[in-house]
Design a protein around this motif. Structure first.
Motif, short mmCIF file in Angstrom:
data_model
loop_
_atom_site.label_atom_id
_atom_site.label_comp_id
_atom_site.label_asym_id
_atom_site.label_seq_id
_atom_site.Cartn_x
_atom_site.Cartn_y
_atom_site.Cartn_z
N GLY A 193 0.80 -1.21 0.00
CA GLY A 193 0.00 0.00 0.00
C GLY A 193 0.84 1.26 0.00
O GLY A 193 0.52 2.24 -0.70
N GLU A 194 1.93 1.27 0.76
CA GLU A 194 2.81 2.43 0.81
C GLU A 194 3.48 2.67 -0.54
O GLU A 194 3.58 3.82 -1.01
N LEU A 195 3.94 1.59 -1.17
CA LEU A 195 4.58 1.71 -2.48
C LEU A 195 3.59 2.19 -3.53
O LEU A 195 3.89 3.09 -4.32
N TYR A 196 2.41 1.59 -3.54
CA TYR A 196 1.40 1.95 -4.52
C TYR A 196 0.93 3.39 -4.32
O TYR A 196 0.74 4.14 -5.28
N SER A 197 0.72 3.78 -3.07
CA SER A 197 0.25 5.13 -2.76
C SER A 197 1.27 6.18 -3.17
O SER A 197 0.91 7.21 -3.77
N SER A 198 2.53 5.92 -2.88
CA SER A 198 3.60 6.86 -3.21
C SER A 198 3.71 7.07 -4.72
O SER A 198 3.82 8.20 -5.20
N GLU A 199 3.67 5.97 -5.48
CA GLU A 199 3.76 6.06 -6.93
C GLU A 199 2.51 6.71 -7.53
O GLU A 199 2.59 7.49 -8.49
N ALA A 200 1.35 6.40 -6.95
CA ALA A 200 0.10 6.95 -7.46
C ALA A 200 0.07 8.47 -7.41
O ALA A 200 -0.46 9.13 -8.32
N LYS A 201 0.68 9.03 -6.38
CA LYS A 201 0.72 10.50 -6.25
C LYS A 201 1.43 11.13 -7.43
O LYS A 201 1.06 12.22 -7.88
N LEU A 202 2.45 10.45 -7.95
CA LEU A 202 3.19 10.97 -9.11
C LEU A 202 2.34 10.95 -10.38
O LEU A 202 2.68 11.62 -11.36
N HIS A 203 1.27 10.17 -10.34
CA HIS A 203 0.36 10.08 -11.49
C HIS A 203 -0.96 10.80 -11.22
O HIS A 203 -1.95 10.58 -11.92
N ARG B 184 -4.52 10.22 -5.50
CA ARG B 184 -4.25 10.22 -4.07
C ARG B 184 -5.13 9.18 -3.38
O ARG B 184 -6.35 9.31 -3.34
N LEU B 185 -4.46 8.15 -2.87
CA LEU B 185 -5.15 7.10 -2.14
C LEU B 185 -4.34 6.74 -0.90
O LEU B 185 -3.11 6.67 -0.95
N ASP B 186 -5.05 6.50 0.18
CA ASP B 186 -4.40 6.13 1.44
C ASP B 186 -3.75 4.75 1.33
O ASP B 186 -4.32 3.82 0.74
N ALA B 187 -2.55 4.62 1.89
CA ALA B 187 -1.82 3.35 1.83
C ALA B 187 -2.60 2.20 2.46
O ALA B 187 -2.60 1.07 1.95
N LYS B 188 -3.30 2.47 3.56
CA LYS B 188 -4.05 1.42 4.24
C LYS B 188 -5.20 0.92 3.37
O LYS B 188 -5.53 -0.27 3.38
N GLN C 278 -5.85 5.24 -18.83
CA GLN C 278 -4.74 6.13 -19.19
C GLN C 278 -3.85 6.46 -17.98
O GLN C 278 -2.69 6.81 -18.14
N VAL C 279 -4.41 6.34 -16.80
CA VAL C 279 -3.65 6.52 -15.57
C VAL C 279 -3.06 5.19 -15.10
O VAL C 279 -1.90 5.09 -14.72
N LEU C 280 -3.89 4.14 -15.15
CA LEU C 280 -3.50 2.85 -14.59
C LEU C 280 -2.36 2.17 -15.34
O LEU C 280 -1.47 1.57 -14.71
N SER C 281 -2.34 2.24 -16.66
CA SER C 281 -1.29 1.55 -17.43
C SER C 281 0.11 2.06 -17.12
O SER C 281 1.00 1.28 -16.78
#
Length: 238
Positions: free
Chosen positions: A22-32, A35-39, A88-91
């Motif tokens: 969750g922390e890895l996914y959340s951190s990378e998602a912000k760059l795209h 914004r989602l909480d890691a938990k 377009q965001v997810l890929s």
């Protein structure tokens, strides 16, 4: 005890992920721009993984998928369960996370690993990896400065068979040209590692850091076969 071959599981045995999924996914998602909480992502990931693994076991081997496609679909499913469905965001997000997992920065080598591997190497024992991982594992081991200890690395993607299937252990024995009784396997899973290796006649030990006995293991192995640190293995292999 001086085996001719020592085989190792990796995740949970030699390495662990430095941060939660969750922390890895959340951190990378912000760059795209997401914004989602890691938990929240940590709660969605297991369901996404299990869904994908049930539909396409062992990275979709024989079903037309590459392991990269398989993992990217896991990422996409995780975010979809959190309400993010824009392809377009997810890929690009999924592709970036797939590449990131090869980085040494995402992995932590357990403190007792290098001393133990060095000890076994000095004794002239051949070592190898048997892991239910994809082909990125060789790059991960190299990036974590562990590749040089191993004669070969067998992943379930390479072999097309996953632990606890005995054939992946037999493939390792054939490559090393040793008999089962001449080999020892170390891993952190009672069924996938300890019992699976013993089922074909190998010796095996369970690494269980920080707890007396793993849950669900009661009565399945003697306490003498539980290692609370890999340094205990150094005392056994002389």
């Amino acid at each position: 005890m001086r085996p001719q071959l020592l085989t190792w599981d990796v995740k949970g045995t030699l390495l662990r992920v430095r941060h939660s999924v969750g922390e890895l996914y959340s951190s990378e998602a912000k760059l795209h721009g997401v914004r989602l909480d890691a938990k929240t992502l940590d709660r969605s990931y297991p369901a996404a993984f299990q869904m994908q693994d049930k539909l396409f076991p062992n990275y979709g081997q024989g079903q037309g998928l590459t392991s990269q496609q398989w993992w990217m679909d896991v990422v996409k499913k995780t975010f979809c369960l959190c309400g993010v469905r824009d392809e377009q965001v997810l890929s690009p997000l999924a592709e970036s996370l797939y590449r990131q997992f090869c980085s040494a920065g995402n992995w932590e080598v357990f403190d007792d690993v290098k001393e133990t591997l060095t000890h076994c190497k000095k004794l002239g024992i051949n070592m190898a990896v048997i892991s239910n991982f994809d082909r990125r594992l060789k790059h991960i081991l190299a990036n974590c400065n562990l590749q040089q200890y191993f004669q070969f690395v067998l992943t379930s993607e390479d072999v097309g068979i996953a632990k606890p299937d005995q054939r992946i252990f037999n493939a390792a024995l054939e490559l090393a040209r040793v008999e089962p009784k001449q080999a020892v396997h170390i891993g952190d899973d009672v069924w996938m590692d300890y019992l699976a290796a013993r089922a074909i006649g190998m010796e095996s030990y369970l690494i269980c850091r920080g707890q007396e006995e793993p849950s669900g293991a009661k009565g399945l192995l003697p306490k003498a076969h539980i290692l609370h640190s890999l340094q205990q293995l150094c005392g056994l292999i002389k």
